[in-house]
Design an enzyme around this catalytic site. Sequence first.
Site, PDB file in Angstrom:
ATOM      1  N   GLU A   1      35.788  33.515  20.915  1.00 30.02           N
ATOM      2  CA  GLU A   1      35.323  33.550  22.301  1.00 30.02           C
ATOM      3  C   GLU A   1      34.873  34.981  22.628  1.00 30.02           C
ATOM      4  OE1 GLU A   1      38.698  32.115  24.499  1.00 30.02           O
ATOM      5  OE2 GLU A   1      38.825  30.289  23.293  1.00 30.02           O
TER       6      GLU A   1
ATOM      7  N   CYS B   1      35.091  48.560  54.344  1.00 35.09           N
ATOM      8  CA  CYS B   1      36.055  49.380  55.075  1.00 35.09           C
ATOM      9  C   CYS B   1      37.318  49.588  54.247  1.00 35.09           C
ATOM     10  CB  CYS B   1      36.368  48.715  56.411  1.00 35.09           C
ATOM     11  SG  CYS B   1      37.121  49.825  57.612  1.00 35.09           S
TER      12      CYS B   1
END
Length: 461
Positions: A314, A389
């Site tokens: 993978e 923020c």
Amino acid sequence: MAGHVSPGGFTGTSPVWLREPDDVNALVGSLWPRTATKVDGVLQVGGLSVPEIVANVNTPAFLLDEADFRARARAFRDAFAGCDVYYAGKAFISTAVARWVAEEGLFLDVCSDGELTVALRAGVEPARIGYHGNNKSAMELRRAVHEGVGRIIVDSIVEIDRLADIATQLGVVQPVMVRVTAGVEAHTHEFIATAHEDQKFGFSISSGSAFEAVRQVLAAGSLDLRGLHSHIGSQIFDTSGWEVAARRVLALHARVAAELGHAMPELDLGGGFGIAYTTQDDPADPAVLAEQIIRIVAAECGALGVDVPHLSIEPGRAVVGPAMFTVYTVGTVKEVSLDGGATRTYVSVDGGMSDNIRTALYDADYSCTLASRASDAAPVLARVVGKHCESGDIVVKDEFLPGDVRPGDLVAVPGTGAYGRSMASNYNHALRPPVVAVRDGAARVIVRRETVDDLLATDVG
């Protein structure tokens, strides 16, 4: 951290691996998709100008080099000829990308019903899909079995029982692999090193729970045990960890054959192959990885006196990660004084942790370049930050940009194909960016930008 003085007199603080470039306009080729280049300072990809591409879709935007993606997929497919190569849907999946994966001869890993839905929508053959996850629901398992998913990687005793019951009810024999932890901690970030013992995935080999899980699967008449699955981490650059893991996993493989009389025909050693995010990264070529991993498996099987099982790997982020980059527009630039008289240039862009959480989550390093023009200004040490923020909303911690970087410039960040868009959020009610595929002088949106209507659709008020 090391102090730095540039030829232009700039003083700043940079990591020891970061070097001031001879040409701040140049691309570091190893970090970018293969068709990326600069013409008169303007970044191009797939034969198109990046400023022209984003003029039609706005920023931030993810640009995906289709030719590069396909070339990387083929490189792993060809290097691991005779093995099954599974593309990681969690890194980034869309209908178009799932089709590319199938067309290039790769298999596909999913780990949610949503990823499975996209794969099936793209026409991926269910038998070529693997299903991961440590907490698959009964609904998810039932659908996977019903659709004919090629293998389900079981991760707990509860799941083995649940899956066996579902397969019995549906009258099928479901192929499975048992996820095991080999006690190998790869050289990577703690949160993405997945084979040490104190973590949520798999059955421990050393404690004996893996052997008992195998025994339970074999006792279930509705499950077909195909083999063991191991995954030692992500962003790994050498094969030493796989050598240790293969030795331990194959020892269990041999024990199952000897004591339980079941010769498992398959083995999955995972992957987690690294990519180059900055100049400090040096990933191995797929052909080199394949030669070494296949040799390791053959040697261990020879020592144990067992047949070599059919191998799966993978690649993880290694296919899509380098094939995509993010483009932002600069909004503000400010100089910040540091200790010792040094300064740092803060470059604020119109995205941030809502489209790339990895810097905040993993302390990940990225690079960047000015994408919209050439500059004659001396390099300055810059930090590219987002608009959210949060003081930790950092996109690129340290990189050299031209000293005249200014509002309205485009800045591009390479290596964002894996986990950028897939982990994107609506933090601060940001709209998630589009993904634009580029190839042979043509661009097309394969994932559109979210709209305010999308944002409000789930807000029932």
